[in-house]
Design a protein around this motif. Structure first.
Motif, PDB file in Angstrom:
ATOM      1  N   GLY A 172     -21.075 -39.576 -55.810  1.00  0.00           N
ATOM      2  CA  GLY A 172     -19.973 -39.785 -56.751  1.00  0.00           C
ATOM      3  C   GLY A 172     -19.595 -41.232 -56.942  1.00  0.00           C
ATOM      4  O   GLY A 172     -18.531 -41.526 -57.487  1.00  0.00           O
ATOM      5  N   GLY A 173     -20.440 -42.170 -56.483  1.00  0.00           N
ATOM      6  CA  GLY A 173     -20.115 -43.586 -56.599  1.00  0.00           C
ATOM      7  C   GLY A 173     -20.020 -44.063 -58.031  1.00  0.00           C
ATOM      8  O   GLY A 173     -19.084 -44.779 -58.394  1.00  0.00           O
ATOM      9  N   PHE A 174     -20.974 -43.652 -58.861  1.00  0.00           N
ATOM     10  CA  PHE A 174     -20.950 -44.040 -60.270  1.00  0.00           C
ATOM     11  C   PHE A 174     -19.688 -43.520 -60.947  1.00  0.00           C
ATOM     12  O   PHE A 174     -19.006 -44.249 -61.677  1.00  0.00           O
ATOM     13  N   ARG A 175     -19.393 -42.263 -60.691  1.00  0.00           N
ATOM     14  CA  ARG A 175     -18.238 -41.636 -61.342  1.00  0.00           C
ATOM     15  C   ARG A 175     -16.946 -42.340 -60.959  1.00  0.00           C
ATOM     16  O   ARG A 175     -16.083 -42.597 -61.805  1.00  0.00           O
ATOM     17  N   ALA A 176     -16.809 -42.692 -59.689  1.00  0.00           N
ATOM     18  CA  ALA A 176     -15.598 -43.359 -59.228  1.00  0.00           C
ATOM     19  C   ALA A 176     -15.476 -44.758 -59.844  1.00  0.00           C
ATOM     20  O   ALA A 176     -14.380 -45.177 -60.234  1.00  0.00           O
ATOM     21  N   MET A 177     -16.580 -45.487 -59.927  1.00  0.00           N
ATOM     22  CA  MET A 177     -16.538 -46.832 -60.488  1.00  0.00           C
ATOM     23  C   MET A 177     -16.203 -46.794 -61.975  1.00  0.00           C
ATOM     24  O   MET A 177     -15.393 -47.601 -62.456  1.00  0.00           O
ATOM     25  N   VAL A 178     -16.807 -45.874 -62.696  1.00  0.00           N
ATOM     26  CA  VAL A 178     -16.512 -45.749 -64.121  1.00  0.00           C
ATOM     27  C   VAL A 178     -15.057 -45.347 -64.335  1.00  0.00           C
ATOM     28  O   VAL A 178     -14.382 -45.860 -65.231  1.00  0.00           O
ATOM     29  N   ARG A 179     -14.564 -44.446 -63.499  1.00  0.00           N
ATOM     30  CA  ARG A 179     -13.167 -44.019 -63.615  1.00  0.00           C
ATOM     31  C   ARG A 179     -12.226 -45.199 -63.400  1.00  0.00           C
ATOM     32  O   ARG A 179     -11.257 -45.390 -64.139  1.00  0.00           O
ATOM     33  N   TRP A 180     -12.532 -46.034 -62.401  1.00  0.00           N
ATOM     34  CA  TRP A 180     -11.664 -47.185 -62.127  1.00  0.00           C
ATOM     35  C   TRP A 180     -11.726 -48.198 -63.264  1.00  0.00           C
ATOM     36  O   TRP A 180     -10.689 -48.718 -63.700  1.00  0.00           O
ATOM     37  N   LEU A 181     -12.930 -48.501 -63.755  1.00  0.00           N
ATOM     38  CA  LEU A 181     -13.058 -49.459 -64.844  1.00  0.00           C
ATOM     39  C   LEU A 181     -12.344 -48.981 -66.103  1.00  0.00           C
ATOM     40  O   LEU A 181     -11.751 -49.768 -66.839  1.00  0.00           O
ATOM     41  N   THR A 182     -12.385 -47.669 -66.331  1.00  0.00           N
ATOM     42  CA  THR A 182     -11.764 -47.109 -67.536  1.00  0.00           C
ATOM     43  C   THR A 182     -10.249 -47.070 -67.415  1.00  0.00           C
ATOM     44  O   THR A 182      -9.524 -47.492 -68.317  1.00  0.00           O
ATOM     45  N   THR A 183      -9.742 -46.543 -66.293  1.00  0.00           N
ATOM     46  CA  THR A 183      -8.288 -46.402 -66.120  1.00  0.00           C
ATOM     47  C   THR A 183      -7.594 -47.747 -65.955  1.00  0.00           C
ATOM     48  O   THR A 183      -6.436 -47.909 -66.349  1.00  0.00           O
ATOM     49  N   SER A 184      -8.298 -48.737 -65.394  1.00  0.00           N
ATOM     50  CA  SER A 184      -7.692 -50.057 -65.213  1.00  0.00           C
ATOM     51  C   SER A 184      -7.691 -50.869 -66.504  1.00  0.00           C
ATOM     52  O   SER A 184      -7.033 -51.903 -66.583  1.00  0.00           O
ATOM     53  N   GLY A 185      -8.417 -50.372 -67.505  1.00  0.00           N
ATOM     54  CA  GLY A 185      -8.496 -51.084 -68.769  1.00  0.00           C
ATOM     55  C   GLY A 185      -9.567 -52.152 -68.808  1.00  0.00           C
ATOM     56  O   GLY A 185      -9.785 -52.775 -69.841  1.00  0.00           O
ATOM     57  N   THR A 186     -10.260 -52.369 -67.689  1.00  0.00           N
ATOM     58  CA  THR A 186     -11.297 -53.397 -67.628  1.00  0.00           C
ATOM     59  C   THR A 186     -12.443 -53.099 -68.584  1.00  0.00           C
ATOM     60  O   THR A 186     -13.008 -54.001 -69.202  1.00  0.00           O
ATOM     61  N   ALA A 187     -12.790 -51.818 -68.695  1.00  0.00           N
ATOM     62  CA  ALA A 187     -13.881 -51.413 -69.586  1.00  0.00           C
ATOM     63  C   ALA A 187     -13.458 -50.182 -70.374  1.00  0.00           C
ATOM     64  O   ALA A 187     -14.184 -49.204 -70.470  1.00  0.00           O
ATOM     65  N   ALA A 188     -12.263 -50.254 -70.951  1.00  0.00           N
ATOM     66  CA  ALA A 188     -11.703 -49.078 -71.603  1.00  0.00           C
ATOM     67  C   ALA A 188     -12.354 -48.760 -72.942  1.00  0.00           C
ATOM     68  O   ALA A 188     -12.302 -47.629 -73.404  1.00  0.00           O
ATOM     69  N   GLY A 189     -12.961 -49.723 -73.594  1.00  0.00           N
ATOM     70  CA  GLY A 189     -13.567 -49.492 -74.898  1.00  0.00           C
ATOM     71  C   GLY A 189     -14.974 -50.048 -74.958  1.00  0.00           C
ATOM     72  O   GLY A 189     -15.440 -50.706 -74.023  1.00  0.00           O
ATOM     73  N   PRO A 190     -15.665 -49.803 -76.072  1.00  0.00           N
ATOM     74  CA  PRO A 190     -17.054 -50.278 -76.197  1.00  0.00           C
ATOM     75  C   PRO A 190     -17.205 -51.779 -76.014  1.00  0.00           C
ATOM     76  O   PRO A 190     -18.133 -52.236 -75.347  1.00  0.00           O
TER      77      PRO A 190
END
Length: 454
Positions: A83-101
């Motif tokens: 689940g490492g990928f899923r957790a990293m993507v979740r953090w990047l998305t929720t933190s706004g760091t990588a929220a959009g394209p």
């Protein structure tokens, strides 16, 4: 052999494009090269092809690359299942760091810039990070492969605190250049191809627009349903540490081992040793995190072999590409191509001709290192005789070498970029080539103008 020496790489490229089967293309090119070397005897050529393939493993660096590419498959499998990928993507998305394209693409490209120390480490780390982000946001794998490949390779010849820089310094010193460091540093601002390639990546990220065959892949990715989450990752919720710890070991270990093998000098370190040792340690760490997932108990070894099996086709391509490179060196393909630049009626065209010769050499042989080894010793006396500044001539050769290294279908760097992004290899080549040709055409004009003004 003269012109006949370019037939094998040209045949490989033509067959790959025609059949979309890179295995047949590389295999036939090896057979053709060895047949030519054997005096046009196909029977002897076939036997020599087998010996050439076996000879790949006589080079420890080649063997390390192949092992590394297999083991990285196990690392990817453990990261996914823990689940490492899923957790990293979740953090990047929720933190706004990588929220959009735009932000997701920017984070991926920035990672490639930061990890300039080793091209393969950079490609794999940015590919592993970018793949789930791009999937979640409906961005194509072809775009991801383009961004990481067109960032990591050019950055490696602009920020030369790596093995490439050490190699270039050694070539300059061995060929009588009095101030090799100054010449190398002076080439950075004149490396038009690398700078233009990075500018195209930035424009793609900021505008969100693509052109050529890549546009169809982007349209298909936007229309595709969101990927299903991994069952084991869903069960555990995923752990951010399960991604960060192995990745820190992979990147930090590669840098540390290069420092160690270089006796305190990263530039002199062994990239192949460093990357193999670091990926083994990173895979071991990922294994321990995966062992905490209840659904994987008793299946950890099987999971690792499944991951390696998925990368076996890519490893086979790299193996064949390495064998073909050895065949072409023995045939004298690169030496012949470099000789084409020596008969120039207008000396001011020398930088442009050196750039185009390096492009052709690296594209048809699939190696920037080999291109530099062949052309730098040729470029130095030509530049001195024509009155062209050495940094300009060096920049032309280095930029041309990167052209083939990051877009040739038989380049190991291009193959690893496809592998890291999960993109079909020939799809990656086909979608990236228009961007490379655009940057190459503009760089050619700039090198002609710079030669005229020098």
């Amino acid at each position: 052999m003269d012109w006949l020496s370019v037939l094998p790489p040209l045949a490989a490229i033509a067959i790959a494009i025609w059949t979309r089967n890179v295995y047949w293309a590389l295999g036939f090119a090896i057979l053709l090269a060895e047949t030519l070397a054997a005096g046009f005897n196909p029977a002897l050529g076939a036997l020599a092809s087998v010996d050439r393939a076996a000879g790949v493993f006589t080079d420890a660096g080649n063997t390390r690359i192949l092992l590394f590419c297999l083991i990285i498959g196990a690392l990817i499998a453990y990261l996914e299942r823990a689940g490492g990928f899923r957790a990293m993507v979740r953090w990047l998305t929720t933190s706004g760091t990588a929220a959009g394209p735009k932000r997701a693409s920017g984070v991926t490209a920035a990672s490639g810039v930061v990890l300039f120390i080793e091209t393969n480490v950079s490609l794999l780390a940015t590919g592993l990070l970018g793949k789930p982000l791009f999937d979640r946001l409906g961005l194509s794998r072809a775009r991801l492969a383009y961004i990481i490949d067109s960032t990591c390779a050019p950055v490696s010849v602009l920020i030369l605190l790596n093995g490439w820089g050490a190699f270039i310094l050694g070539l300059l010193a061995a060929n009588g250049v009095e101030a090799p460091l100054g010449v190398m540093l002076g080439s950075i601002s004149l490396n038009f191809y690398a700078l233009l390639t990075l500018a195209l990546v930035a424009a793609t990220i900021l505008t969100g627009r693509t052109f050529g065959p890549m546009r169809a892949f982007d349209d298909a990715a936007r229309a595709a349903p969101a990927p299903r989450e991994d069952e084991a990752a869903t069960e555990t919720g995923g752990s951010l540490a399960a991604f960060l710890v192995p990745m820190f070991i992979l990147v930090g270990g590669a840098i540390g081992f290069m420092w160690w093998t270089g006796d305190g000098n990263i530039l002199r370190g062994s990239g192949s040793r460093a990357i193999l040792w670091s990926v083994i340690l990173a895979t071991a760490a990922a294994f321990l995190f995966a062992a905490r997932v209840p659904a994987l108990r008793g299946k950890l070894v099987e999971t690792g072999f499944d991951g390696m099996g998925k990368l076996l086709p890519a490893v086979t391509v790299i193996f064949l590409a390495l064998a073909l490179g050895d065949s072409l060196r023995a045939l004298g393909t690169g030496v012949f191509l470099s000789g084409l630049a020596s008969n120039l009626p207008m000396p001011w065209l020398l930088p442009a001709v050196l750039f185009l010769t390096a492009c052709l050499t690296s594209f048809t042989t699939g190696t920037s290192w080999g291109t530099y080894g062949i052309l730098v010793p040729v470029a130095i006396p030509l530049a001195v005789g024509a009155g062209i500044p050495l940094p300009l001539a060096l920049a032309a050769v280095m930029g041309g070498g990167v052209f083939g290294d990051h877009c040739s279908p038989i380049s190991d760097t291009t193959i690893i970029a496809s592998l890291a992004s999960g993109c079909d290899h020939l799809d990656h080549v086909r979608t990236q080539l228009p961007y490379a040709l655009l940057a190459g055409a503009a760089a050619t004009v700039l090198y002609a103008a710079a030669g005229l003004l020098a």
